[in-house]
Structure formats: C-alpha cells, structure tokens
Design a protein around this motif. Structure first.
Motif, PDB file in Angstrom:
ATOM      1  N   ALA A   1       0.429  -1.156  -0.273  1.00 60.62           N
ATOM      2  CA  ALA A   1       0.484   0.434  -0.302  1.00 60.62           C
ATOM      3  C   ALA A   1       0.689   1.346   0.177  1.00 60.62           C
ATOM      4  CB  ALA A   1      -1.298   0.029   1.643  1.00 60.62           C
ATOM      5  N   LEU A   2       1.880   1.384   1.086  1.00 65.40           N
ATOM      6  CA  LEU A   2       2.750   2.427   0.985  1.00 65.40           C
ATOM      7  C   LEU A   2       3.511   2.941  -0.146  1.00 65.40           C
ATOM      8  CD1 LEU A   2       5.252   2.526   4.001  1.00 65.40           C
ATOM      9  CD2 LEU A   2       3.614   4.365   2.963  1.00 65.40           C
TER      10      LEU A   2
ATOM     11  N   LEU B   1       0.312   4.140  -3.253  1.00 68.51           N
ATOM     12  CA  LEU B   1       0.269   5.707  -2.166  1.00 68.51           C
ATOM     13  C   LEU B   1       1.938   6.519  -2.871  1.00 68.51           C
ATOM     14  CD1 LEU B   1      -1.051   5.508   0.731  1.00 68.51           C
ATOM     15  CD2 LEU B   1      -2.529   5.869  -0.635  1.00 68.51           C
TER      16      LEU B   1
ATOM     17  N   ALA C   1      -4.248  14.313  -1.886  1.00 73.37           N
ATOM     18  CA  ALA C   1      -3.816  13.751  -0.620  1.00 73.37           C
ATOM     19  C   ALA C   1      -5.353  13.500   0.068  1.00 73.37           C
ATOM     20  CB  ALA C   1      -2.714  14.216  -0.257  1.00 73.37           C
TER      21      ALA C   1
ATOM     22  N   ILE D   1      -7.444  11.577   1.263  1.00 71.65           N
ATOM     23  CA  ILE D   1      -7.719  10.694   1.876  1.00 71.65           C
ATOM     24  C   ILE D   1      -7.697  10.495   3.024  1.00 71.65           C
ATOM     25  CG2 ILE D   1      -5.957   8.662   2.236  1.00 71.65           C
ATOM     26  CD1 ILE D   1      -5.940   8.315  -0.742  1.00 71.65           C
ATOM     27  N   ASN D   2      -8.709   9.616   3.779  1.00 71.20           N
ATOM     28  CA  ASN D   2      -9.425   9.029   4.922  1.00 71.20           C
ATOM     29  C   ASN D   2     -10.382  10.005   5.078  1.00 71.20           C
ATOM     30  OD1 ASN D   2      -7.753   7.551   5.856  1.00 71.20           O
ATOM     31  ND2 ASN D   2      -6.315   8.994   6.762  1.00 71.20           N
ATOM     32  N   SER D   3     -11.698  10.513   3.607  1.00 71.14           N
ATOM     33  CA  SER D   3     -12.697  11.513   3.876  1.00 71.14           C
ATOM     34  C   SER D   3     -13.644  10.772   3.092  1.00 71.14           C
ATOM     35  CB  SER D   3     -11.682  13.059   3.791  1.00 71.14           C
ATOM     36  OG  SER D   3     -11.772  13.300   2.609  1.00 71.14           O
TER      37      SER D   3
ATOM     38  N   PHE E   1      -8.241   3.297   2.400  1.00 71.46           N
ATOM     39  CA  PHE E   1      -7.470   2.475   1.918  1.00 71.46           C
ATOM     40  C   PHE E   1      -7.562   1.497   2.942  1.00 71.46           C
ATOM     41  CE2 PHE E   1      -5.698   5.267  -0.619  1.00 71.46           C
ATOM     42  CZ  PHE E   1      -5.636   4.390  -2.237  1.00 71.46           C
ATOM     43  N   ILE E   2      -7.954   0.420   2.911  1.00 69.80           N
ATOM     44  CA  ILE E   2      -7.931  -0.296   4.017  1.00 69.80           C
ATOM     45  C   ILE E   2      -6.903  -2.370   3.163  1.00 69.80           C
ATOM     46  CG2 ILE E   2      -9.669  -2.814   5.136  1.00 69.80           C
ATOM     47  CD1 ILE E   2     -11.175  -0.394   4.086  1.00 69.80           C
ATOM     48  N   ASN E   3      -6.190  -2.055   4.388  1.00 71.75           N
ATOM     49  CA  ASN E   3      -5.492  -3.261   4.234  1.00 71.75           C
ATOM     50  C   ASN E   3      -5.955  -5.235   4.364  1.00 71.75           C
ATOM     51  OD1 ASN E   3      -3.101  -5.442   4.593  1.00 71.75           O
ATOM     52  ND2 ASN E   3      -1.853  -3.738   3.199  1.00 71.75           N
TER      53      ASN E   3
ATOM     54  N   THR F   1      -2.540   1.108  10.148  1.00 69.07           N
ATOM     55  CA  THR F   1      -2.964  -0.416  10.370  1.00 69.07           C
ATOM     56  C   THR F   1      -3.675  -0.778   8.822  1.00 69.07           C
ATOM     57  OG1 THR F   1      -2.537  -1.234  12.401  1.00 69.07           O
ATOM     58  CG2 THR F   1      -3.837  -2.809  11.776  1.00 69.07           C
ATOM     59  N   PRO F   2      -4.985  -0.001   8.913  1.00 68.76           N
ATOM     60  CA  PRO F   2      -6.003  -0.160   7.738  1.00 68.76           C
ATOM     61  C   PRO F   2      -5.517  -0.417   6.623  1.00 68.76           C
ATOM     62  CG  PRO F   2      -7.162   1.032   9.835  1.00 68.76           C
ATOM     63  CD  PRO F   2      -5.389   1.031  10.436  1.00 68.76           C
ATOM     64  N   ILE F   3      -4.505   0.673   6.596  1.00 68.44           N
ATOM     65  CA  ILE F   3      -3.991   1.383   5.392  1.00 68.44           C
ATOM     66  C   ILE F   3      -2.534   0.902   4.850  1.00 68.44           C
ATOM     67  CG2 ILE F   3      -3.197   3.208   3.992  1.00 68.44           C
ATOM     68  CD1 ILE F   3      -4.287   5.298   6.506  1.00 68.44           C
ATOM     69  N   ILE F   4      -2.567  -0.108   5.477  1.00 71.08           N
ATOM     70  CA  ILE F   4      -0.849  -0.550   5.294  1.00 71.08           C
ATOM     71  C   ILE F   4      -0.115  -1.500   5.681  1.00 71.08           C
ATOM     72  CG2 ILE F   4       0.408   1.435   4.658  1.00 71.08           C
ATOM     73  CD1 ILE F   4       1.712   1.401   7.392  1.00 71.08           C
ATOM     74  N   GLY F   5      -1.287  -1.707   7.039  1.00 72.39           N
ATOM     75  CA  GLY F   5      -1.269  -3.378   7.010  1.00 72.39           C
ATOM     76  C   GLY F   5      -0.147  -3.660   8.335  1.00 72.39           C
TER      77      GLY F   5
ATOM     78  N   MET G   1       8.263   8.215   1.772  1.00 73.95           N
ATOM     79  CA  MET G   1       7.618   7.377   0.854  1.00 73.95           C
ATOM     80  C   MET G   1       6.181   7.800   0.378  1.00 73.95           C
ATOM     81  SD  MET G   1       9.533   4.416   1.688  1.00 73.95           S
ATOM     82  CE  MET G   1       7.604   3.487   0.176  1.00 73.95           C
ATOM     83  N   VAL G   2       5.820   9.074   0.547  1.00 66.65           N
ATOM     84  CA  VAL G   2       4.665   8.833   0.613  1.00 66.65           C
ATOM     85  C   VAL G   2       4.132  11.004   0.616  1.00 66.65           C
ATOM     86  CG1 VAL G   2       3.416   6.567   1.157  1.00 66.65           C
ATOM     87  CG2 VAL G   2       3.180   9.237   2.510  1.00 66.65           C
TER      88      VAL G   2
ATOM     89  N   LEU H   1       0.267  13.832   2.460  1.00 66.31           N
ATOM     90  CA  LEU H   1      -0.443  12.238   2.677  1.00 66.31           C
ATOM     91  C   LEU H   1       0.388  11.972   3.966  1.00 66.31           C
ATOM     92  CD1 LEU H   1      -2.269  10.820   1.453  1.00 66.31           C
ATOM     93  CD2 LEU H   1      -0.022   9.273  -0.234  1.00 66.31           C
TER      94      LEU H   1
ATOM     95  N   ARG I   1      -1.908  13.800   6.341  1.00 63.55           N
ATOM     96  CA  ARG I   1      -3.530  13.704   6.213  1.00 63.55           C
ATOM     97  C   ARG I   1      -3.653  11.739   7.149  1.00 63.55           C
ATOM     98  NH1 ARG I   1      -7.923  16.033   5.534  1.00 63.55           N
ATOM     99  NH2 ARG I   1      -9.547  14.389   5.019  1.00 63.55           N
TER     100      ARG I   1
ATOM    101  N   GLN J   1      -3.205  12.400  10.824  1.00 62.84           N
ATOM    102  CA  GLN J   1      -3.487  13.992  11.407  1.00 62.84           C
ATOM    103  C   GLN J   1      -4.426  13.528  12.423  1.00 62.84           C
ATOM    104  OE1 GLN J   1      -7.056  15.232   9.198  1.00 62.84           O
ATOM    105  NE2 GLN J   1      -8.289  13.628   8.761  1.00 62.84           N
TER     106      GLN J   1
END
Lengths: 496, 111
Positions: free
Chosen positions: A69-70, A73, A84, A87-89, A93-95, B10-14, B82-83, B87, B90, B93
C-alpha cells in the motif's frame, strides 16, 4: 406497462473512456479491470476513484497481497488526479493482507462485508484480485469455492449499492474464469511491444446494459493520468455528394479555376509531389486564404523540422492565431490519438480548414504496430475528419518515377475526394515544376498540365504546357507545330 | 501515541507494513540513541511496544522524552520519504495534529 429501470451511468473521469463505454460506468455494476503487470490497472482504478469519490459517495480501496500500500500511494500521488485531502475522508484504504495471506476466502469476504457494512461506500475497489485467487489456490481451494466467493462478493456489493471494481494482475483471456461470468463489466488493458516501441491498448470486453465501442482503443499514461483515444467513428452522409457544395478558394490564383471553381467544402484533398515541389506552400496558402475569409485553420505537422520555421507564411498565421498548430511531438503515436488531438482543436477553434503535413512524416511518427494498417487507419482519419464537415488538405511525398505513372502514395488515391499532383520536368536543361488536377469527386475540373513556380514563397501557376508533350515522362519533347516562345506556355513564370 | 499511530495506519498499510517502518525507524534512531534498542532480528509482524516502554522507563525523564521525540520524528520522516508530507499529515492527522498528548509531535522536527 412498467418502465425498465434506468441505469445511472457514472462518468469515469478518464478522458475518452466514457466515449468508449457509451456514456460511463453503470452504477452498482461489478467490474473487472484486468491486464498484465504494468499495464495501468491500478492507475485506472485510482483515477476513476478520485474522480467519483466524494463525501456523499465515499470509496473503500481494499489492498490485498499485490503492490504494498505504501508504494502504491507513493507512486499514485505522482498523478495530477491524486488528492491527498480525499484520503481518510471520501477515500479510505483498507489493507487485507493478513486475511488474504492464509488463503481463507471466507475471511477475506467477511472482512470486506464488515467494512462495507460499517462505511456504506458507494465505490469499492479490491486490488489485486489475482492475489486473492493465488492465495486460495495455495490453500487448495476448489474453483467452485472461488466462484462462490466472487458471486457472494458480487451479490453483497450490489445489495449494498456499491459500484465495485476487482483489479486483476493477470488473467488469460481464454481461461474460463468464474470472475468473467459474474462480472458486469470487463475492462482489459494490454501492452503491445514491437521493437523499441510500446503501445497501450484498452478493450471493453463486456459491459452489461450498454453498447460499448468494440475493439482496441489506444491510451497513454501521462502526469495527468490515463487518456483513452477512442477509435475513430464516422458517419458518412450519403446525401452530401448529391448536393452542390459551396467551394473553398485555395488562395492560389488559377488553381481554383483548375479545380472547377475551388475545392468543394467538406472535401479531402491530397497534394502529392516530390520533395521541394511546394506542397507545404500550397497548404499554407490554403490556410492563409481561410484566415483572410475569417475561417480558422488547424495544421498537424509531422515534419522533423517544425513547419513554421521553414514556411514564413505559416509561421505568421500560427503566430497571429488564425491557424492552430497541432504538433504531437511524440513517438509511438496512433492514428486515433492524432485524430483526437485534431478533433479537440477543431472543436475548440471552430476550424473549417485542416492540413496534415505530411503523410510521410505521420507514418514515421506512428508506432510500428500501427504501420501495417497505415492505409486503413489513414482512411479512417480522413473519413472521420470529412464527416465532421471540415475540409482537409493532406500533403504527401511522392517520388517522381517517370516510368511509373502514379498519383498517390500508399494506394491512398481512393480515400480523398480530390488529388493534385506535382512533378518535376526537364525543359531546356532546367528543372521545372508542373501541376495537374487528377480528380475532384463529383465535379468537373481541369485536365491540363500546368507549369508553376514558387515566387516569394507563393505558388504562381502559369498556362498549360501546350508546347511540350510527354511531360509525365519527365523529359518532354517540343511539339513541331507550335512555337516554343511567345506562345504563353511559361510566359511570366520565373522561379524564385 | 504509538498505539494511536498503529491504530491509524494498520487499516491502510497493514500490521506488517507498520512493523517494517517501525523497525527501520528504531534502527536509524538507535545509531544516535543506542539505549532505544535495535529492532529484533528477522521479520517482524508486530511492534513490540512493551520493549519500547521498558527502554523509556530505564531512562531519566528528559532523555526518555528526547528519545521518544527522535523516534517519532524518524518514523514521520521515513513515512514522508515514502508518500510525501501532505499524505503523511493526512494519514497521521489524528495523531500528530494538536491534541492533549501531542506535545512531542508538535515540537520542531529539526530539534
């Protein structure tokens, strides 16, 4: 009688894709985006997601085992469509790598459903679905279990009123894959590599509920994202040839007369001749005459040296804006891409006169994969432009062959409505130029072979070369019955 | 705070993605602040926050706060590399923006 349900079509935000899809993606559809690695699947999914997602229409993007995922992105934010702030609004993203790594499809499905139930998204993306399949295969999951998973997912997502996208790293088109059956839409991305050239192509293999444009459509990935070049579609107006069309002046004295009163509006004209014969000058005069009459013009230049540098008249027209220059400046072009660039410019400016200079340069700019179909593609380009109501002048290099009488290269004579051919002839140990109208569809025209010269960057047409015969052989002989001088043949014509 | 970061990311990158980032942050921070400890050898699937807590507890308060700030700063810089900054801000935040427990995060990253 009950009315059928109205399918709402979602605009994808991908230029050209809605045209191919015949209006956009059906809401609540269950779609597959498939193709080999690097073909642009994730980019397409992100571009659609960022275009469609909003606080009222939130999106969930499930990442499974494919691209971390990283990294996704990291690279996706290079595109202009990436926001950006979303994101989160409006986008989350869900891993799911932990659920997928064990190959338990039920667990993956349960987690997806939980998240969808909690968030109520309008858009759901699963990237990549291939990972789910591989994980299940590793666990020895039977095909029918996979099919059950996909069907369950489809049912759940549709019931939750979510438009869903499964992104598949790679599928064999011929494989009897259960996903293909369940999916409402299949968008297949391809990469065609030939020598050092790579061309991206997209095909809508399936889209329930709408008549999409068939076949392969080229696309490019730039900093702005994906842009699709829908294959040229044209409608030939069968009545147009029967109606007397108004004529356009070519801007070259005597040439209008030779054409039977000018070039019929909406016709396509091929100007063929050897290097240096003045094809581009004739094209510039055509555009200049339009500009003089308040008509905007567009020229697509495929010459290695920019046309405007070599042609002062054209440079002035481009600088003062009555003529737009479309300079694709790219390699690995497709005819569809060129046509789209031209059509956009025609629409933007309301142009009535279009020049393509030249076919030879255009052919060199095309990706090798398209060169085999050059003639056919060219016909589509010319017909599409003509059917749009613009008058098109196309120049083409035509090597003088004095033992082989030809009026067009590439066997293109049939595709244009009119042809002007230019040739060199030898007279009195001097290289002279000669021009003739080969055809003007649906119109009487001159059958004379006329000498012409280029004077101060303008074409000046003289009289018929009646003193000579055998002109098309390149080395005419003088007729005995007619005097060589004072007879008007080349009177007043001098080379620049 | 680290629990908040883990919860947020965790939900985003595990969990493995976070564990990898945290391990790298720990490694980089430990070059200047050895007491903070090296990441465990081999692949980590989770963050050992108990070990971090023990390391802090063994230090005087000021040194512990400095170490905590340095580790968080390194983690944030790594994520930004990385991002990107926008981001990262974000994604984190709720953790890094002003809050009752956000003193460390609000410090100048250069310090």
């Amino acid at each position: 009688m009950t009315q059928p349900v109205t399918l709402t079509r979602l605009p994808t935000g991908v230029p050209g894709l809605d045209t191919v899809l015949a209006g956009g993606l059906p809401e609540y559809s269950f779609n597959l985006i498939a193709g080999p690695p690097g073909s642009g699947k994730t980019t397409l999914a992100h571009q659609i997601m960022f275009a469609l997602a909003s606080p009222e229409r939130p999106a969930l993007y499930f990442t499974v085992l494919g691209e971390p995922a990283l990294k996704m992105l990291r690279y996706q934010q290079q595109f202009e469509f990436f926001d950006a702030a979303a994101i989160n609004s409006s986008i989350r993203f869900i891993n799911l790598s932990d659920e997928a790594i064990g190959g338990d499809l039920d667990l993956v499905l349960r987690r997806i459903v939980e998240e969808v139930t909690a968030a109520g998204p309008a858009l759901v993306f699963v990237d990549s679905f291939r990972s789910v399949m591989l994980a299940s295969a590793a666990e020895g999951t039977a095909t029918n279990q996979l099919q059950a998973f996909v069907q369950q997912l489809g049912v759940q997502m549709t019931s939750w009123q979510a438009t869903t996208f499964l992104i598949g790293e790679y599928f064999s088109e011929t494989e009897a894959n259960p996903v293909f059956t369940v999916a409402d839409g299949i968008i297949w991305l391809r990469q065609s590599v030939q020598r050092n050239s790579m061309v991206r192509k997209l095909e809508i293999m399936k889209m329930r509920g709408q008549a999409t444009m068939p076949g392969l459509h080229t696309f490019r990935i730039t900093a702005a994202g994906i842009k699709v070049f829908a294959s040229a579609q044209y409608i030939v107006d069968s009545t147009s040839s029967e109606v007397a069309l108004p004529r356009l002046s070519m801007g070259v004295p005597k040439l209008d007369e030779m054409l039977g009163g000018g070039l019929p509006n909406g016709h396509s004209l091929l100007v063929a001749g050897p290097s240096g014969s003045g094809k581009s000058i004739l094209a510039a005069s055509f555009l200049a005459e339009g500009a003089r009459r308040g008509e905007h013009g567009v020229i697509a230049s495929f010459e290695q040296q920019p046309t405007r540098r070599r042609n002062p008249l054209l440079a002035a027209l481009v600088a003062s804006a009555p003529v737009s220059l479309v300079d694709p400046g790219l390699l690995d072009l497709s005819i569809d891409e060129i046509l789209l660039l031209l059509m956009d410019e025609i629409e933007r400016t309301g142009a009535r006169r279009v020049v393509i200079d030249s076919l030879s340069g255009l052919e060199l700019g095309l990706a090798p994969t398209f060169r085999d179909d050059f003639r056919e593609s060219l016909a589509r380009l010319v017909f599409a432009l003509s059917s749009g109501g613009v008058t098109v002048l196309v120049t083409s290099e035509l090597e003088d062959r004095y033992t082989d009488l030809r009026f067009s290269p590439y066997g293109t004579a049939f595709m244009t409505d009119a042809i002007i051919v230019q040739r060199y002839i030898e007279v009195d140990s001097r290289l002279r130029r000669m021009m003739a109208i080969v055809k003007v569809r649906g119109s009487a025209h001159s059958d004379e072979l006329r000498e012409y010269a280029i004077v101060d960057g303008q074409i000046v047409i003289g009289e018929r070369l009646e003193a000579e015969e055998g002109l098309l052989g390149g080395r005419p002989t003088r007729r005995r019955s007619l005097p060589r001088s004072g007879g008007g043949g080349r009177e007043g014509i001098t080379d620049a | 705070m680290w629990r908040d970061i883990v919860r947020q990311l965790t939900p985003i990158i595990g969990p493995r993605g976070i564990a990898a980032l945290y391990g790298r942050s720990l490694y980089l921070t430990s070059i200047d602040i050895p007491w903070i400890g090296r990441p465990p050898e081999g692949l980590s699937e989770t963050i050992d926050l108990d070990a971090l807590h023990s390391a802090f507890a063994a230090q005087p308060a000021v040194a512990g706060a400095q170490g905590g700030t340095a580790l968080l700063h390194t983690f944030q810089m790594l994520l930004e590399s990385m991002v990107g900054g926008a981001l990262t801000e974000r994604l984190l935040q709720d953790v890094l923006l002003p809050s009752s427990s956000g003193d460390a995060a609000q410090q100048d990253p250069a310090t």
